[in-house]
Design a protein around this motif. Structure first.
Motif, PDB file in Angstrom:
ATOM      1  N   LEU A 115       3.497   5.444  -6.046  1.00 28.49           N
ATOM      2  CA  LEU A 115       3.350   5.316  -7.500  1.00 28.49           C
ATOM      3  C   LEU A 115       2.202   6.193  -7.995  1.00 28.49           C
ATOM      4  O   LEU A 115       2.313   6.858  -9.028  1.00 28.49           O
ATOM      5  CB  LEU A 115       3.089   3.851  -7.884  1.00 28.49           C
ATOM      6  CG  LEU A 115       4.277   2.883  -7.774  1.00 28.49           C
ATOM      7  CD1 LEU A 115       3.790   1.440  -7.917  1.00 28.49           C
ATOM      8  CD2 LEU A 115       5.346   3.196  -8.811  1.00 28.49           C
ATOM      9  N   ALA A 116       1.112   6.217  -7.229  1.00 33.37           N
ATOM     10  CA  ALA A 116      -0.055   7.012  -7.610  1.00 33.37           C
ATOM     11  C   ALA A 116       0.270   8.510  -7.608  1.00 33.37           C
ATOM     12  O   ALA A 116      -0.344   9.292  -8.337  1.00 33.37           O
ATOM     13  CB  ALA A 116      -1.218   6.724  -6.658  1.00 33.37           C
ATOM     14  N   ARG A 117       1.262   8.888  -6.780  1.00 36.49           N
ATOM     15  CA  ARG A 117       1.684  10.294  -6.750  1.00 36.49           C
ATOM     16  C   ARG A 117       2.678  10.613  -7.854  1.00 36.49           C
ATOM     17  O   ARG A 117       3.159  11.749  -7.953  1.00 36.49           O
ATOM     18  CB  ARG A 117       2.335  10.616  -5.399  1.00 36.49           C
ATOM     19  CG  ARG A 117       1.354  10.717  -4.249  1.00 36.49           C
ATOM     20  CD  ARG A 117       1.914  11.577  -3.123  1.00 36.49           C
ATOM     21  NE  ARG A 117       3.152  11.060  -2.574  1.00 36.49           N
ATOM     22  CZ  ARG A 117       3.225  10.275  -1.489  1.00 36.49           C
ATOM     23  NH1 ARG A 117       2.122   9.922  -0.867  1.00 36.49           N
ATOM     24  NH2 ARG A 117       4.383   9.849  -1.040  1.00 36.49           N
TER      25      ARG A 117
ATOM     26  N   GLU B 123      11.916   2.929  -9.243  1.00 36.24           N
ATOM     27  CA  GLU B 123      13.337   2.869  -8.877  1.00 36.24           C
ATOM     28  C   GLU B 123      13.650   3.840  -7.721  1.00 36.24           C
ATOM     29  O   GLU B 123      14.436   3.516  -6.835  1.00 36.24           O
ATOM     30  CB  GLU B 123      14.223   3.207 -10.077  1.00 36.24           C
ATOM     31  CG  GLU B 123      14.137   2.213 -11.221  1.00 36.24           C
ATOM     32  CD  GLU B 123      14.817   0.872 -10.901  1.00 36.24           C
ATOM     33  OE1 GLU B 123      15.544   0.803  -9.885  1.00 36.24           O
ATOM     34  OE2 GLU B 123      14.607  -0.082 -11.658  1.00 36.24           O
ATOM     35  N   ASP B 124      13.026   5.026  -7.766  1.00 36.48           N
ATOM     36  CA  ASP B 124      13.247   6.010  -6.704  1.00 36.48           C
ATOM     37  C   ASP B 124      12.627   5.541  -5.390  1.00 36.48           C
ATOM     38  O   ASP B 124      13.199   5.723  -4.309  1.00 36.48           O
ATOM     39  CB  ASP B 124      12.656   7.371  -7.099  1.00 36.48           C
ATOM     40  CG  ASP B 124      13.369   7.968  -8.309  1.00 36.48           C
ATOM     41  OD1 ASP B 124      14.525   7.575  -8.571  1.00 36.48           O
ATOM     42  OD2 ASP B 124      12.754   8.810  -8.996  1.00 36.48           O
ATOM     43  N   ILE B 125      11.452   4.940  -5.493  1.00 35.22           N
ATOM     44  CA  ILE B 125      10.770   4.445  -4.296  1.00 35.22           C
ATOM     45  C   ILE B 125      11.601   3.339  -3.643  1.00 35.22           C
ATOM     46  O   ILE B 125      11.771   3.300  -2.419  1.00 35.22           O
ATOM     47  CB  ILE B 125       9.361   3.913  -4.655  1.00 35.22           C
ATOM     48  CG1 ILE B 125       8.492   5.047  -5.225  1.00 35.22           C
ATOM     49  CG2 ILE B 125       8.697   3.281  -3.427  1.00 35.22           C
ATOM     50  CD1 ILE B 125       7.197   4.565  -5.870  1.00 35.22           C
ATOM     51  N   LEU B 126      12.156   2.463  -4.478  1.00 34.38           N
ATOM     52  CA  LEU B 126      12.898   1.314  -3.933  1.00 34.38           C
ATOM     53  C   LEU B 126      14.249   1.702  -3.338  1.00 34.38           C
ATOM     54  O   LEU B 126      14.879   0.895  -2.663  1.00 34.38           O
ATOM     55  CB  LEU B 126      13.080   0.244  -5.023  1.00 34.38           C
ATOM     56  CG  LEU B 126      11.789  -0.443  -5.475  1.00 34.38           C
ATOM     57  CD1 LEU B 126      12.068  -1.394  -6.627  1.00 34.38           C
ATOM     58  CD2 LEU B 126      11.106  -1.183  -4.330  1.00 34.38           C
TER      59      LEU B 126
ATOM     60  N   GLY C 288       0.814  -1.210   0.000  1.00 35.36           N
ATOM     61  CA  GLY C 288       0.000   0.000   0.000  1.00 35.36           C
ATOM     62  C   GLY C 288       0.851   1.265   0.000  1.00 35.36           C
ATOM     63  O   GLY C 288       0.550   2.232  -0.703  1.00 35.36           O
ATOM     64  N   LEU C 289       1.925   1.201   0.786  1.00 36.17           N
ATOM     65  CA  LEU C 289       2.851   2.347   0.857  1.00 36.17           C
ATOM     66  C   LEU C 289       3.413   2.667  -0.534  1.00 36.17           C
ATOM     67  O   LEU C 289       3.446   3.821  -0.960  1.00 36.17           O
ATOM     68  CB  LEU C 289       3.984   1.950   1.802  1.00 36.17           C
ATOM     69  CG  LEU C 289       4.938   2.976   2.357  1.00 36.17           C
ATOM     70  CD1 LEU C 289       4.230   3.787   3.419  1.00 36.17           C
ATOM     71  CD2 LEU C 289       6.143   2.276   2.980  1.00 36.17           C
TER      72      LEU C 289
END
Ligand SMILES: [Zn+2]
Length: 181
Positions: free
Chosen positions: A94-96, A101-104, A88-89
């Motif tokens: 991603l929805a934003r 790659e940046d999230i990970l 969910g996080l």
């Protein structure tokens, strides 16, 4: 094709989120399973409720008490988190419009967060913004670097760690391969 239902479930989530197929190989992070039993920790001491697996819960309680005995207040910010929570996080980011790659670089992929195993804690100090590098300049951090090892906790993601995860001075964990005596 794996016949491990947990690994298959995690792989399906990764396909949904677009996590690169070589994620585990690239980061060297192990697949983490959720524990069968969870125990509430620091009840009444934090705004939200938190859980750890029984061994880590006992070790955390001892460490929290020892810190307090030394006049150090360490606040539990986050403890056990489920694979679904992690999904969910990442979905929200991603929805934003953030790139996977940046999230990970900041969040472990679902199934690979130490928090899933119930032996990791994110720590803070009262009145300070949680989960920031500034935590390393607190008395609590200094205390942890000197004492956490006695309770089995270690800093999982130091600077320049081999997993490619950003420096997390607030994240301490009992390694999953620690044998429970
Ligand atoms: Zn953490």
């Amino acid at each position: 094709m794996t016949t491990d239902p947990w690994a298959e479930r995690v792989a399906a989530i990764h396909r949904e989120l677009g996590v690169p197929a070589d994620y585990a190989a690239r980061t060297g992070l192990p697949l983490v399973r959720e524990p069968e039993t969870l125990v509430e920790v620091s009840p009444g001491r934090t705004q939200r409720r938190h859980w750890l697996e029984p061994y880590a819960a006992a070790r955390w309680a001892s460490m929290e008490a020892a810190a307090e005995g030394d006049g150090i207040r360490v606040v539990l910010v986050s403890a056990w988190r489920s694979v679904d929570y992690q999904r969910g996080l990442i979905e929200r980011k991603l929805a934003r419009g953030e790139a996977i790659e940046d999230i990970l670089a900041v969040n472990a992929a679902p199934g690979y967060s130490e928090h899933h195993g119930g032996r990791a804690v994110d720590l803070g100090v009262p009145g300070a913004a949680p989960l920031t590098e500034a935590f390393e300049h607190t008395d609590a951090f200094t205390w942890l670097t000197r004492n956490a090892e006695r309770f089995g906790f270690a800093l999982s993601y130091p600077r320049q760690n081999a997993h490619g995860i950003v420096y997390e001075p607030w994240h301490w964990a009992i390694p999953m391969d620690t044998t429970v005596a």
